[in-house]
Design a protein around this motif. Structure first.
Motif, PDB file in Angstrom:
ATOM      1  N   GLY A  95       0.803  -1.219   0.000  1.00 59.17           N
ATOM      2  CA  GLY A  95       0.000   0.000   0.000  1.00 59.17           C
ATOM      3  C   GLY A  95       0.838   1.272   0.000  1.00 59.17           C
ATOM      4  N   LYS A  96       2.166   1.136   0.073  1.00 61.99           N
ATOM      5  CA  LYS A  96       3.035   2.312   0.153  1.00 61.99           C
ATOM      6  C   LYS A  96       3.961   2.461  -1.051  1.00 61.99           C
ATOM      7  CE  LYS A  96       3.186   1.754   5.160  1.00 61.99           C
ATOM      8  NZ  LYS A  96       3.992   1.243   6.267  1.00 61.99           N
ATOM      9  N   GLN A  97       4.632   1.365  -1.431  1.00 62.92           N
ATOM     10  CA  GLN A  97       5.653   1.433  -2.468  1.00 62.92           C
ATOM     11  C   GLN A  97       5.720   0.139  -3.255  1.00 62.92           C
ATOM     12  OE1 GLN A  97       9.334   2.310  -0.304  1.00 62.92           O
ATOM     13  NE2 GLN A  97       9.829   3.844  -1.844  1.00 62.92           N
ATOM     14  N   ALA A  98       6.103   0.261  -4.510  1.00 62.84           N
ATOM     15  CA  ALA A  98       6.445  -0.931  -5.292  1.00 62.84           C
ATOM     16  C   ALA A  98       7.786  -1.450  -4.771  1.00 62.84           C
ATOM     17  CB  ALA A  98       6.548  -0.569  -6.769  1.00 62.84           C
ATOM     18  N   VAL A  99       8.058  -2.727  -5.022  1.00 68.33           N
ATOM     19  CA  VAL A  99       9.298  -3.357  -4.558  1.00 68.33           C
ATOM     20  C   VAL A  99       9.921  -4.130  -5.708  1.00 68.33           C
ATOM     21  CG1 VAL A  99      10.281  -5.079  -2.959  1.00 68.33           C
ATOM     22  CG2 VAL A  99       8.453  -3.560  -2.173  1.00 68.33           C
ATOM     23  N   VAL A 100      11.249  -4.048  -5.818  1.00 72.15           N
ATOM     24  CA  VAL A 100      11.978  -4.843  -6.805  1.00 72.15           C
ATOM     25  C   VAL A 100      13.029  -5.653  -6.048  1.00 72.15           C
ATOM     26  CG1 VAL A 100      13.444  -4.844  -8.847  1.00 72.15           C
ATOM     27  CG2 VAL A 100      11.674  -3.105  -8.606  1.00 72.15           C
ATOM     28  N   ILE A 101      13.064  -6.955  -6.329  1.00 71.82           N
ATOM     29  CA  ILE A 101      14.082  -7.839  -5.733  1.00 71.82           C
ATOM     30  C   ILE A 101      14.889  -8.445  -6.866  1.00 71.82           C
ATOM     31  CG2 ILE A 101      14.548  -9.766  -4.178  1.00 71.82           C
ATOM     32  CD1 ILE A 101      11.582  -9.448  -3.229  1.00 71.82           C
ATOM     33  N   ALA A 102      16.153  -8.065  -6.932  1.00 67.75           N
ATOM     34  CA  ALA A 102      17.058  -8.600  -7.952  1.00 67.75           C
ATOM     35  C   ALA A 102      17.827  -9.770  -7.331  1.00 67.75           C
ATOM     36  CB  ALA A 102      18.017  -7.505  -8.431  1.00 67.75           C
ATOM     37  N   TRP A 103      17.309 -10.984  -7.521  1.00 65.05           N
ATOM     38  CA  TRP A 103      17.966 -12.180  -6.999  1.00 65.05           C
ATOM     39  C   TRP A 103      19.230 -12.460  -7.814  1.00 65.05           C
ATOM     40  CZ3 TRP A 103      16.581 -14.742  -2.646  1.00 65.05           C
ATOM     41  CH2 TRP A 103      15.307 -14.489  -2.116  1.00 65.05           C
ATOM     42  N   PHE A 104      20.284 -12.875  -7.131  1.00 63.63           N
ATOM     43  CA  PHE A 104      21.534 -13.213  -7.817  1.00 63.63           C
ATOM     44  C   PHE A 104      22.129 -14.470  -7.184  1.00 63.63           C
ATOM     45  CE2 PHE A 104      22.728 -10.516  -4.271  1.00 63.63           C
ATOM     46  CZ  PHE A 104      23.943 -11.016  -3.819  1.00 63.63           C
ATOM     47  N   PRO A 105      22.964 -15.214  -7.924  1.00 64.03           N
ATOM     48  CA  PRO A 105      23.460 -16.500  -7.407  1.00 64.03           C
ATOM     49  C   PRO A 105      24.431 -16.432  -6.237  1.00 64.03           C
ATOM     50  CG  PRO A 105      23.515 -16.469  -9.800  1.00 64.03           C
ATOM     51  CD  PRO A 105      23.218 -15.071  -9.362  1.00 64.03           C
ATOM     52  N   ASN A 129      17.583 -22.804  -7.312  1.00 63.36           N
ATOM     53  CA  ASN A 129      17.901 -23.775  -8.361  1.00 63.36           C
ATOM     54  C   ASN A 129      18.496 -25.059  -7.795  1.00 63.36           C
ATOM     55  OD1 ASN A 129      20.731 -23.353  -7.994  1.00 63.36           O
ATOM     56  ND2 ASN A 129      20.711 -21.642  -9.432  1.00 63.36           N
ATOM     57  N   ALA A 130      18.833 -25.995  -8.665  1.00 60.79           N
ATOM     58  CA  ALA A 130      19.311 -27.318  -8.261  1.00 60.79           C
ATOM     59  C   ALA A 130      20.631 -27.259  -7.504  1.00 60.79           C
ATOM     60  CB  ALA A 130      19.467 -28.219  -9.486  1.00 60.79           C
ATOM     61  N   LYS A 131      21.404 -26.191  -7.696  1.00 61.65           N
ATOM     62  CA  LYS A 131      22.679 -26.044  -6.985  1.00 61.65           C
ATOM     63  C   LYS A 131      22.488 -25.455  -5.597  1.00 61.65           C
ATOM     64  CE  LYS A 131      25.354 -25.428 -11.205  1.00 61.65           C
ATOM     65  NZ  LYS A 131      26.152 -24.506 -12.010  1.00 61.65           N
ATOM     66  N   GLY A 132      21.241 -25.126  -5.251  1.00 59.32           N
ATOM     67  CA  GLY A 132      20.973 -24.538  -3.941  1.00 59.32           C
ATOM     68  C   GLY A 132      21.253 -23.046  -3.901  1.00 59.32           C
ATOM     69  N   MET A 133      21.417 -22.434  -5.081  1.00 62.89           N
ATOM     70  CA  MET A 133      21.604 -20.980  -5.166  1.00 62.89           C
ATOM     71  C   MET A 133      20.371 -20.386  -5.834  1.00 62.89           C
ATOM     72  SD  MET A 133      25.624 -20.564  -6.237  1.00 62.89           S
ATOM     73  CE  MET A 133      25.493 -21.477  -7.764  1.00 62.89           C
ATOM     74  N   SER A 134      20.287 -19.060  -5.795  1.00 67.20           N
ATOM     75  CA  SER A 134      19.151 -18.429  -6.464  1.00 67.20           C
ATOM     76  C   SER A 134      19.497 -18.137  -7.919  1.00 67.20           C
ATOM     77  CB  SER A 134      18.749 -17.141  -5.731  1.00 67.20           C
ATOM     78  OG  SER A 134      19.874 -16.339  -5.474  1.00 67.20           O
ATOM     79  N   ASN A 135      18.496 -18.244  -8.771  1.00 71.36           N
ATOM     80  CA  ASN A 135      18.657 -17.863 -10.174  1.00 71.36           C
ATOM     81  C   ASN A 135      18.789 -16.344 -10.261  1.00 71.36           C
ATOM     82  OD1 ASN A 135      18.359 -20.450 -11.418  1.00 71.36           O
ATOM     83  ND2 ASN A 135      16.171 -20.355 -10.960  1.00 71.36           N
ATOM     84  N   ARG A 136      19.389 -15.869 -11.343  1.00 69.91           N
ATOM     85  CA  ARG A 136      19.497 -14.423 -11.567  1.00 69.91           C
ATOM     86  C   ARG A 136      18.186 -13.942 -12.198  1.00 69.91           C
ATOM     87  NH1 ARG A 136      24.062 -12.023 -11.489  1.00 69.91           N
ATOM     88  NH2 ARG A 136      25.224 -13.779 -12.352  1.00 69.91           N
ATOM     89  N   TRP A 137      17.195 -13.758 -11.360  1.00 67.86           N
ATOM     90  CA  TRP A 137      15.883 -13.290 -11.789  1.00 67.86           C
ATOM     91  C   TRP A 137      15.549 -12.026 -11.011  1.00 67.86           C
ATOM     92  CZ3 TRP A 137      12.212 -18.181 -11.544  1.00 67.86           C
ATOM     93  CH2 TRP A 137      12.671 -19.146 -12.458  1.00 67.86           C
TER      94      TRP A 137
END
Length: 195
Positions: free
Chosen positions: A68-78, A149-157
């Motif tokens: 209700g206050k702000q949009a949010v962006v989360i840049a996931w990286f490995p 992901n399968a390596k247990g890290m986050s995808n770059r999404w």
């Protein structure tokens, strides 16, 4: 002679059974992050899962605090301190003034710990970021967002969340060198308010 041959056959059978069991155990263990991610993969319009994560600036951030206050962006990286992730971080840090023209809270995030020599706090300090880097060491948020992901890290999404807490866009083809420009273009496309 016959006894030792039978013993050898038994040993081979036991070893094979143990190998199969170990293989199944290994398969279950390595597949579980993928299964969790696949089960949780989000689509545009879905409610964004809430999270409470520690960050490089010493604060803890909850998605619900922005609703209700702000949009949010989360840049996931490995992984912190790796080539592509460092390039992405540099891009976002160099263009923070342009991103902050939008009414948006933005973060980088990974499953790295916040503290420690290879943690996100050290990474943020080394790249002189002016935005927080979230640490999801337990991998619960990464799994909830379907980025684990399968390596247990986050995808770059990069995940874009509107003011109402819904998924507005998911960028699965992030280019580290132009990540800031691409984020700015997406914020314009999504008609995120400017300050």
């Amino acid at each position: 002679m016959r006894f030792s041959k039978n013993l050898q056959s038994l040993s081979i059978a036991v070893a094979a059974a143990c190998g199969v069991a170990a293989g199944f155990a290994g398969l279950t263990y390595t597949a579980s992050p993928v299964q969790a991610a696949a089960a949780a993969e989000l689509k545009v319009g879905d409610a964004a899962p809430d999270f409470s994560l520690p960050a490089s600036d010493g604060k803890t951030y909850k998605l619900s605090d922005f609703k209700g206050k702000q949009a949010v962006v989360i840049a996931w990286f490995p992984k912190a301190f790796t080539g592509g992730c460092t390039t992405e971080c540099k891009s976002l840090a160099a263009n923070g003034d342009k991103i902050r023209k939008f009414d948006v809270a933005y973060f980088m995030a990974s499953v790295d710990p916040v503290d420690g020599p290879k943690g996100n706090k050290a990474f943020a300090e080394s790249e002189k970021t002016d935005f927080p880097i979230l640490g999801d060491e337990k991998k619960t948020a990464a799994a909830a967002y379907g980025v684990l992901n399968a390596k247990g890290m986050s995808n770059r999404w990069t995940i874009y969340i509107d003011k109402e807490g819904k998924i507005a866009a998911i960028d699965k083809a992030v280019k580290p060198a132009t990540s800031a420009e691409d984020m700015i273009a997406k914020l314009k496309e999504l008609k995120v308010a400017q300050k």
